[in-house]
Scaffold this motif. Sequence first.
Motif, mmCIF file in Angstrom:
data_model
loop_
_atom_site.group_PDB
_atom_site.id
_atom_site.type_symbol
_atom_site.label_atom_id
_atom_site.label_comp_id
_atom_site.label_asym_id
_atom_site.label_seq_id
_atom_site.Cartn_x
_atom_site.Cartn_y
_atom_site.Cartn_z
ATOM 1 N N UNK A 174 43.678 40.174 50.171
ATOM 2 C CA UNK A 174 44.593 40.265 51.322
ATOM 3 C C UNK A 174 44.723 42.046 52.274
ATOM 4 N N UNK A 175 43.920 42.892 51.288
ATOM 5 C CA UNK A 175 44.107 44.554 51.556
ATOM 6 C C UNK A 175 41.968 44.404 52.113
ATOM 7 N N UNK A 176 41.619 43.297 51.189
ATOM 8 C CA UNK A 176 40.269 43.446 51.445
ATOM 9 C C UNK A 176 40.126 43.012 53.131
ATOM 10 N N UNK A 177 41.141 41.839 53.815
ATOM 11 C CA UNK A 177 40.509 41.413 54.701
ATOM 12 C C UNK A 177 40.628 42.387 55.530
ATOM 13 N N UNK A 178 42.307 43.111 55.463
ATOM 14 C CA UNK A 178 42.494 44.336 56.476
ATOM 15 C C UNK A 178 40.937 45.377 56.154
ATOM 16 N N UNK A 179 40.812 45.619 55.039
ATOM 17 C CA UNK A 179 39.667 46.848 55.173
ATOM 18 C C UNK A 179 38.399 46.313 55.811
ATOM 19 N N UNK A 180 38.234 45.056 56.250
ATOM 20 C CA UNK A 180 37.066 44.252 57.134
ATOM 21 C C UNK A 180 37.397 43.659 58.643
ATOM 22 N N UNK A 181 38.515 43.443 58.849
ATOM 23 C CA UNK A 181 38.736 43.705 60.307
ATOM 24 C C UNK A 181 39.799 45.006 60.811
ATOM 25 N N UNK A 182 40.026 45.653 60.116
ATOM 26 C CA UNK A 182 40.083 47.219 60.992
ATOM 27 C C UNK A 182 39.314 48.129 61.122
ATOM 28 N N UNK A 183 40.104 49.084 61.960
ATOM 29 C CA UNK A 183 38.481 50.426 62.779
ATOM 30 C C UNK A 183 38.772 51.550 62.186
ATOM 31 N N UNK A 184 39.489 51.718 61.042
ATOM 32 C CA UNK A 184 39.989 52.715 60.055
ATOM 33 C C UNK A 184 40.454 52.254 58.730
ATOM 34 N N UNK A 185 40.022 53.355 57.817
ATOM 35 C CA UNK A 185 40.355 52.873 56.395
ATOM 36 C C UNK A 185 41.921 53.815 56.611
#
Length: 271
Positions: A174-185
Amino acid sequence: MSMSTITPVSQRNLKRHTSFGQSLRNSFTMAYRGLLKIRRTPEQLFDVTFQPIIFTLMFTYIFGGAISGSVQSYLPVIIPGILVQTVITTSVVTGVQLREDMDKGVFDRFKSLPIARIAPLAGALLADTIRYTIATVLTFAMGYVMGYRPAGHLDHVAIAGILVIVCSWAMSWIFAFFGVIARTASSVQGISMIILFPLTFLSNAFVPAQTMPKWLQWFVHINPISHLVTAVRNLANSGTIGSDFAISLMGAAVVVAIFAPLTVRAYMRRT
């Protein structure tokens, strides 16, 4: 035709037709890279080394007397809760570090190598299981130092630890998905905490569900974190495997079935 026009095409074709075995070997190589990063910057392990110790001491001595009457009687309740809360929270790092690597152009450099495109993502997810293992061992060790003696004995404690690691690995998708689509860490971390705080604190990890208001108990009972905590308690404290164990594994499988394809698809588009 010049070599400059042949090489990129041949590299793309090599990546596109990489065998499963080659992809697996590349993934383990990328996982080893992640472990090397931890060895060179050991401060990356501060969350999985200090958090179990601090949280166990803090929650036990603050809430132990009020909830269970004494520290010793509260340990069988809090140690499984702290374990689940700590390891699940640690899975956020997967998405944060993934976003940081993408921002730094690390994955752009990987694209020029004759490796499977999925290998950097899979390697990062594999390497983080070491973090979950460290947090699991330290939490049980801290509990033992404080007097926690699980009646389930070592074999059931080991199964409980493996269950938490498997569920945390599933959550990391789930968090890897956010890591791919989000703009910043930082946005990855912010979104992840918004999800995790209600799940971990509105559960039976720290206090019994029956002590909460009636309108809140329904959420606690359906909360997947509550099922995982109960499964760990049953394993560690009584050596039993109940329905919560099966529910936790099925929940982890559902999360992977949904978010693994989403993450891989988004990752392939971005890289």
